[in-house]
Design a protein around this motif. Structure first.
Motif, PDB file in Angstrom:
ATOM      1  N   GLN A  55      23.047   6.961  -1.217  1.00 46.67           N
ATOM      2  CA  GLN A  55      21.898   6.942  -0.325  1.00 46.67           C
ATOM      3  C   GLN A  55      22.200   7.680   0.986  1.00 46.67           C
ATOM      4  OE1 GLN A  55      19.750   2.767  -1.762  1.00 46.67           O
ATOM      5  NE2 GLN A  55      20.386   2.972   0.343  1.00 46.67           N
ATOM      6  N   LYS A  56      21.127   8.207   1.606  1.00 48.00           N
ATOM      7  CA  LYS A  56      21.243   8.883   2.896  1.00 48.00           C
ATOM      8  C   LYS A  56      20.966   7.886   4.011  1.00 48.00           C
ATOM      9  CE  LYS A  56      21.965  13.365   2.107  1.00 48.00           C
ATOM     10  NZ  LYS A  56      23.072  14.120   2.730  1.00 48.00           N
ATOM     11  N   ALA A  57      21.741   7.946   5.085  1.00 51.38           N
ATOM     12  CA  ALA A  57      21.507   7.099   6.250  1.00 51.38           C
ATOM     13  C   ALA A  57      20.376   7.691   7.084  1.00 51.38           C
ATOM     14  CB  ALA A  57      22.772   6.991   7.087  1.00 51.38           C
ATOM     15  N   ASP A  58      19.643   6.821   7.794  1.00 49.34           N
ATOM     16  CA  ASP A  58      18.540   7.280   8.631  1.00 49.34           C
ATOM     17  C   ASP A  58      19.055   7.709  10.010  1.00 49.34           C
ATOM     18  OD1 ASP A  58      19.084   4.937   9.976  1.00 49.34           O
ATOM     19  OD2 ASP A  58      17.327   3.860   9.240  1.00 49.34           O
ATOM     20  N   HIS A  59      18.127   7.911  10.960  1.00 51.88           N
ATOM     21  CA  HIS A  59      18.504   8.383  12.294  1.00 51.88           C
ATOM     22  C   HIS A  59      19.298   7.332  13.078  1.00 51.88           C
ATOM     23  CE1 HIS A  59      14.909   6.021  13.079  1.00 51.88           C
ATOM     24  NE2 HIS A  59      15.266   5.961  14.341  1.00 51.88           N
ATOM     25  N   MET A  60      19.292   6.079  12.591  1.00 50.56           N
ATOM     26  CA  MET A  60      20.082   5.023  13.219  1.00 50.56           C
ATOM     27  C   MET A  60      21.441   4.856  12.550  1.00 50.56           C
ATOM     28  SD  MET A  60      18.213   3.864  15.685  1.00 50.56           S
ATOM     29  CE  MET A  60      18.951   2.279  16.059  1.00 50.56           C
ATOM     30  N   GLY A  61      21.735   5.726  11.596  1.00 46.90           N
ATOM     31  CA  GLY A  61      22.995   5.617  10.867  1.00 46.90           C
ATOM     32  C   GLY A  61      23.002   4.478   9.874  1.00 46.90           C
ATOM     33  N   GLU A  62      21.821   4.028   9.442  1.00 48.63           N
ATOM     34  CA  GLU A  62      21.711   2.860   8.575  1.00 48.63           C
ATOM     35  C   GLU A  62      21.028   3.202   7.255  1.00 48.63           C
ATOM     36  OE1 GLU A  62      19.553   0.015  10.844  1.00 48.63           O
ATOM     37  OE2 GLU A  62      21.209  -0.427  12.215  1.00 48.63           O
ATOM     38  N   THR A  63      21.390   2.472   6.230  1.00 50.76           N
ATOM     39  CA  THR A  63      20.700   2.540   4.955  1.00 50.76           C
ATOM     40  C   THR A  63      20.769   1.164   4.303  1.00 50.76           C
ATOM     41  OG1 THR A  63      20.505   3.721   2.837  1.00 50.76           O
ATOM     42  CG2 THR A  63      22.731   3.261   3.626  1.00 50.76           C
ATOM     43  N   VAL A  64      19.746   0.821   3.531  1.00 43.14           N
ATOM     44  CA  VAL A  64      19.666  -0.493   2.897  1.00 43.14           C
ATOM     45  C   VAL A  64      19.589  -0.322   1.388  1.00 43.14           C
ATOM     46  CG1 VAL A  64      18.344  -2.622   2.668  1.00 43.14           C
ATOM     47  CG2 VAL A  64      18.520  -1.508   4.906  1.00 43.14           C
ATOM     48  N   LEU A  65      20.538  -0.918   0.701  1.00 40.92           N
ATOM     49  CA  LEU A  65      20.536  -0.931  -0.759  1.00 40.92           C
ATOM     50  C   LEU A  65      19.772  -2.171  -1.215  1.00 40.92           C
ATOM     51  CD1 LEU A  65      21.590   0.213  -3.481  1.00 40.92           C
ATOM     52  CD2 LEU A  65      23.587  -1.265  -3.188  1.00 40.92           C
TER      53      LEU A  65
END
Length: 242
Positions: A55-65
């Protein structure tokens, strides 16, 4: 290249959904900066060989599986632990970084009791998996938090931490003056937050325990000086027309 930090957190929703949240960031002194444009891979083994999802992280450096009840068993070992592994892929700016998280199962149940028009009791219980006993047992002196979901935040209800008794139960007196929707519905959340052994476990339900929202008459819809041109006061209409 910059050496990033990678942090994992686990959320179990009692409705049957699960989330593994990965956050990539860097620290310079007290300053924290999100790692943007990075890819985070989730694995089911400590050797980082069995890739589950990329998965790609968003602009906050976060991603949710997001995981279903069937998916979560892919990460379960023979001892009853759920083990998660993630790796931030190296790129032109950041070095590679790995993180892992191990949690056990816990379950929250909530009963809503209305003893009178003014007395409402929320009774919550939690069961936690015990690795030694290999079964679910009551969570003793476990801190549970109770909230009401609002538009932009969560409104705390009861004490900041409501500790369970020897049977894993806790009771909270629910306020009777919280505004709800037009029918008086409130979304109530009871959760165990970021526990070292069980992660975050969240129970959510909509109950009719709020004060019904009354919509006052819109002054712009009445004949007044601040109304629209179609709702000007009659004396003005007659005077200008004459």
């Amino acid at each position: 290249k910059i050496s990033p930090k990678l942090r994992l957190s686990y959320i179990k929703h009692m409705e049957g959904a699960y989330e593994i949240k990965a956050r990539a960031y860097t620290k310079k002194g007290k300053e924290t900066e999100a790692c943007t444009g990075v890819s985070i891979d989730f694995y089911t083994d400590a050797g980082y060989e069995k890739l589950f999802k990329k998965q790609k992280a968003d602009h906050m450096g976060e991603t949710v599986l997001e995981l279903s009840g069937q998916d979560i068993n892919t990460f379960k070992d023979s001892a009853g632990h759920y083990n998660f592994y993630a790796r931030l892929e190296e790129n032109d700016k950041y070095k590679s970084q790995e993180a892992d998280l191990s949690v056990m199962s816990a379950a929250i149940d909530v009963n809503f009791k209305q003893e009178s028009d003014s007395v409402r009791l929320l009774s919550a219980s939690i069961m936690c998996y015990d690795a030694a006993a290999k079964k679910m047992i009551p969570g003793v002196k476990t801190p549970l938090k109770c909230y009401v979901k609002r538009a932009l935040c969560l409104l705390p209800v009861g004490k900041e931490l409501n500790y369970t008794d020897e049977q894993g139960n806790v009771e909270v007196t629910f306020p009777n003056d919280i505004p709800g929707d037009k029918d008086g519905n409130l979304t109530v959340i009871v959760k165990l937050e970021e526990d070292d052994s069980y992660g975050t476990v969240q129970y959510e339900k909509t109950v009719k325990w709020g004060v019904p929202l009354l919509h006052p008459e819109n002054p712009l819809a009445t004949r007044s000086l601040i109304g629209s041109s179609n709702n000007a006061p009659w004396f003005m209409v007659v005077t200008i027309s004459a």
